[in-house]
Structures are given as structure tokens and as C-alpha cells.
Design a protein around this motif. Structure first.
Motif, PDB file in Angstrom:
ATOM      1  N   ARG A   1      45.273  60.918 -57.120  1.00  0.00           N
ATOM      2  CA  ARG A   1      46.086  60.492 -56.013  1.00  0.00           C
ATOM      3  C   ARG A   1      47.170  59.361 -56.709  1.00  0.00           C
ATOM      4  N   MET A   2      48.239  59.626 -56.572  1.00  0.00           N
ATOM      5  CA  MET A   2      49.534  59.139 -57.057  1.00  0.00           C
ATOM      6  C   MET A   2      50.368  58.351 -56.041  1.00  0.00           C
ATOM      7  N   ILE A   3      50.591  56.864 -55.950  1.00  0.00           N
ATOM      8  CA  ILE A   3      51.303  56.331 -55.137  1.00  0.00           C
ATOM      9  C   ILE A   3      52.280  55.558 -55.958  1.00  0.00           C
ATOM     10  N   ARG A   4      53.496  55.930 -55.458  1.00  0.00           N
ATOM     11  CA  ARG A   4      54.611  55.094 -56.240  1.00  0.00           C
ATOM     12  C   ARG A   4      55.490  54.084 -55.225  1.00  0.00           C
ATOM     13  N   ASP A   5      55.632  52.797 -55.796  1.00  0.00           N
ATOM     14  CA  ASP A   5      56.179  51.734 -54.767  1.00  0.00           C
ATOM     15  C   ASP A   5      57.208  51.105 -55.722  1.00  0.00           C
ATOM     16  N   GLY A   6      58.444  51.501 -55.680  1.00  0.00           N
ATOM     17  CA  GLY A   6      59.555  50.973 -56.486  1.00  0.00           C
ATOM     18  C   GLY A   6      59.230  51.244 -57.996  1.00  0.00           C
ATOM     19  N   HIS A   7      59.046  50.087 -58.682  1.00  0.00           N
ATOM     20  CA  HIS A   7      58.717  50.085 -60.141  1.00  0.00           C
ATOM     21  C   HIS A   7      57.208  49.915 -60.561  1.00  0.00           C
ATOM     22  N   LYS A   8      56.510  50.294 -59.221  1.00  0.00           N
ATOM     23  CA  LYS A   8      54.934  50.156 -59.656  1.00  0.00           C
ATOM     24  C   LYS A   8      54.420  51.783 -59.251  1.00  0.00           C
ATOM     25  N   MET A   9      53.419  52.363 -60.155  1.00  0.00           N
ATOM     26  CA  MET A   9      52.729  53.507 -59.782  1.00  0.00           C
ATOM     27  C   MET A   9      51.289  53.277 -59.803  1.00  0.00           C
ATOM     28  N   GLU A  10      50.718  53.649 -58.840  1.00  0.00           N
ATOM     29  CA  GLU A  10      49.156  53.478 -59.073  1.00  0.00           C
ATOM     30  C   GLU A  10      48.448  55.132 -59.083  1.00  0.00           C
ATOM     31  N   LEU A  11      47.586  55.272 -59.883  1.00  0.00           N
ATOM     32  CA  LEU A  11      46.859  56.350 -59.851  1.00  0.00           C
ATOM     33  C   LEU A  11      45.492  56.215 -59.789  1.00  0.00           C
ATOM     34  N   THR A  12      44.986  56.970 -58.996  1.00  0.00           N
ATOM     35  CA  THR A  12      43.509  56.963 -58.672  1.00  0.00           C
ATOM     36  C   THR A  12      43.008  58.086 -58.702  1.00  0.00           C
ATOM     37  N   LYS A  13      41.676  58.080 -59.404  1.00  0.00           N
ATOM     38  CA  LYS A  13      40.697  59.503 -59.298  1.00  0.00           C
ATOM     39  C   LYS A  13      40.493  59.779 -58.114  1.00  0.00           C
ATOM     40  N   LYS A  14      40.612  61.111 -57.691  1.00  0.00           N
ATOM     41  CA  LYS A  14      40.253  61.457 -56.375  1.00  0.00           C
ATOM     42  C   LYS A  14      38.626  61.564 -55.994  1.00  0.00           C
ATOM     43  N   TYR A  15      37.809  62.075 -56.823  1.00  0.00           N
ATOM     44  CA  TYR A  15      36.475  62.156 -56.961  1.00  0.00           C
ATOM     45  C   TYR A  15      35.855  62.078 -58.474  1.00  0.00           C
TER      46      TYR A  15
ATOM     47  N   SER B   1      41.041  53.186 -60.904  1.00  0.00           N
ATOM     48  CA  SER B   1      42.703  53.123 -60.797  1.00  0.00           C
ATOM     49  C   SER B   1      43.386  52.830 -61.882  1.00  0.00           C
ATOM     50  N   VAL B   2      44.626  52.966 -61.991  1.00  0.00           N
ATOM     51  CA  VAL B   2      45.201  52.575 -63.055  1.00  0.00           C
ATOM     52  C   VAL B   2      46.793  52.116 -62.538  1.00  0.00           C
ATOM     53  N   VAL B   3      47.364  51.165 -62.728  1.00  0.00           N
ATOM     54  CA  VAL B   3      48.655  50.701 -62.434  1.00  0.00           C
ATOM     55  C   VAL B   3      49.509  50.547 -63.408  1.00  0.00           C
ATOM     56  N   LEU B   4      50.695  51.310 -63.116  1.00  0.00           N
ATOM     57  CA  LEU B   4      51.631  51.214 -64.153  1.00  0.00           C
ATOM     58  C   LEU B   4      53.047  50.710 -63.672  1.00  0.00           C
ATOM     59  N   PHE B   5      53.745  50.065 -64.533  1.00  0.00           N
ATOM     60  CA  PHE B   5      54.976  49.426 -64.234  1.00  0.00           C
ATOM     61  C   PHE B   5      56.118  50.299 -64.949  1.00  0.00           C
ATOM     62  N   ALA B   6      57.157  50.295 -64.375  1.00  0.00           N
ATOM     63  CA  ALA B   6      58.417  51.457 -64.833  1.00  0.00           C
ATOM     64  C   ALA B   6      58.914  50.258 -66.247  1.00  0.00           C
ATOM     65  N   ASP B   7      59.496  50.840 -67.111  1.00  0.00           N
ATOM     66  CA  ASP B   7      60.077  50.051 -68.177  1.00  0.00           C
ATOM     67  C   ASP B   7      61.676  49.888 -67.773  1.00  0.00           C
ATOM     68  N   ASP B   8      62.413  49.238 -68.427  1.00  0.00           N
ATOM     69  CA  ASP B   8      63.738  48.750 -68.161  1.00  0.00           C
ATOM     70  C   ASP B   8      64.651  50.050 -67.726  1.00  0.00           C
ATOM     71  N   SER B   9      64.120  51.062 -68.334  1.00  0.00           N
ATOM     72  CA  SER B   9      64.965  52.440 -67.911  1.00  0.00           C
ATOM     73  C   SER B   9      64.600  53.305 -66.855  1.00  0.00           C
TER      74      SER B   9
END
Length: 214
Positions: free
Chosen positions: A200-214, A94-102
Motif C-alpha cells: 500500500r503506497m500513500i504519497r503526501d507531498g514530499h512524504k511517501m509511506e509504504l505498508t505491507k498489505k499482508y 511500514s516504511v516512510v520515505l522523504f523526497a530529496d531536494d530534486s
């Protein structure tokens, strides 16, 4: 700028002692004073000082590693996935990303082994880059399928190509469709749906999590 947080799985198999409540602990992601753990299959987000329902206490955390206390025993867990991801077959990367100020999401990654910094764009039908970037990445885009694309600057010539390998934080996909636009637009390669549609992409506000499906 908020920290970009990579989620690589560091797996800790705890010894089979009957008095120990936790049998398997996986470090999914680390940032300053916070860790995302998978404890016996349950995903937990802990701040320093907090204790999970399973009894795992986070003592300290930074981007290099975490110190946890389990059943009275304190142990250090390095996040070595930045160099060489250690992935358990039961725990997809999984990779968790956080949005920048923009409000934009960026992700460090690789295209055919070359380091790039993607701009995540769910509105892009495929991974996209400028011909200037393609040349830097040694992509022979002129052998791709020619066409045209509408951009903010007007209609430009485009070539459809297949990228041998795209890696975003340990999520590796092969033969990813991409569009190469003649000129210097876009400034950064776009991580579009030819990649995002396969995770699999899940966004929760300023956080986005990407997870490989298989």
C-alpha cells in the motif's frame, strides 16, 4: 538532504493497570524530534513536547529511540528494528520515505541479501537494474528471459529475472520480477511496480509511506 526515515514496529505492551488509559503503544517511525506512534490502534504523529489525545507525551526523539511520558511515567523506547525488526502481527511493517531536494524518493534495502539503495520509480513496470549491478549482486541474469527495453539512451537488451528476496525497510517480498538492462544504466536499481504493486503506497507531498498489505 532530508532524512530517510524507516518505520519499524517496536511494540510496548503496557501493564494492565486500571488507572492507565493507554494499553498498547507501538513506535512506527522515528526521526529527529518527531515520532510516529500507534496508540491503542490510532496512528499519531507527535513532535517533541506534544501530547496525543490518549495522553502520551513525546519528551524526546531521534533515530535511535524515543522517550515518552504515559500517565506520569516516563519511559524510553529504542528503535531496534534497524537491526532486527520487531513486528506485531496486528501492526504491518511500514516504511516512510522523504523526497530529496530534486523530488526523488530513495530507499535503503536488500536484494537477495545484498545491500542496495533503490530509486523509487512508479513509472517502471518492475524492479530494474543494470547488468553491472546484477553482476555485483551475483544474479545470473543471462539465464533470464531475453528481450528489449526502451531507455533514454535508446533500445537496449534486457533480461527478465525473478529475485528470490527483496527487502525494503523490513517489508520483505519473495519472487519479485525484475528487468536487467545490459550496461551501466540505470545508475541505481529502480524500485518499480513489481514491488510497489504489492504494497500500500500513500504519497503526501514530499512524504511517501509504504505498508505491507499482508
Amino acid at each position: 538532504m532530508k532524512p530517510l526515515l524507516y518505520a519499524f514496529s517496536f511494540v510496548l505492551l503496557l501493564p494492565p493497570v486500571s488507572t492507565m488509559a493507554v494499553e498498547k503503544l507501538v513506535v512506527l517511525a522515528l526521526t529527529l524530534d518527531k515520532a510516529i506512534l500507534r496508540i491503542d490502534g490510532a496512528r499519531r504523529v507527535l513532535k517533541v513536547g506534544e501530547t496525543s489525545p490518549e495522553g502520551v507525551q513525546l519528551i524526546s526523539a531521534d533515530t535511535d529511540g524515543a522517550v515518552v511520558k504515559v500517565d506520569g511515567d516516563q519511559m524510553s523506547l529504542p528503535l531496534r528494528g534497524v537491526i532486527s525488526p520487531i513486528v506485531d502481527s496486528d501492526d504491518p511493517v511500514s516504511v516512510v520515505l522523504f523526497a530529496d531536494d530534486s523530488g526523488f524518493f530513495h530507499a535503503e534495502g536488500h536484494i537477495n541479501g545484498y545491500s542496495v539503495r533503490f530509486l523509487v520509480d512508479t513509472g517502471a513496470g518492475s524492479v530494474a537494474m543494470s547488468s553491472h549491478m546484477a553482476e555485483r549482486l551475483d544474479i545470473d541474469y543471462r539465464n533470464g528471459r531475453p528481450g528489449y527495453a526502451a531507455t533514454a539512451s535508446g533500445v537496449v537488451k534486457m533480461y527478465a529475472v525473478s529475485l528470490d528476496k527483496v527487502d525494503v525497510g523490513g517489508i520483505v517480498l519473495h519472487h519479485v520480477t525484475a528487468g536487467v538492462l545490459e550496461g551501466r544504466y540505470p545508475d541505481a536499481p529502480l524500485l518499480g511496480m513489481s514491488f510497489l504493486g504489492q504494497v500500500r503506497m500513500i504519497r503526501d507531498g514530499h512524504k511517501m509511506e509504504l505498508t505491507k498489505k499482508y
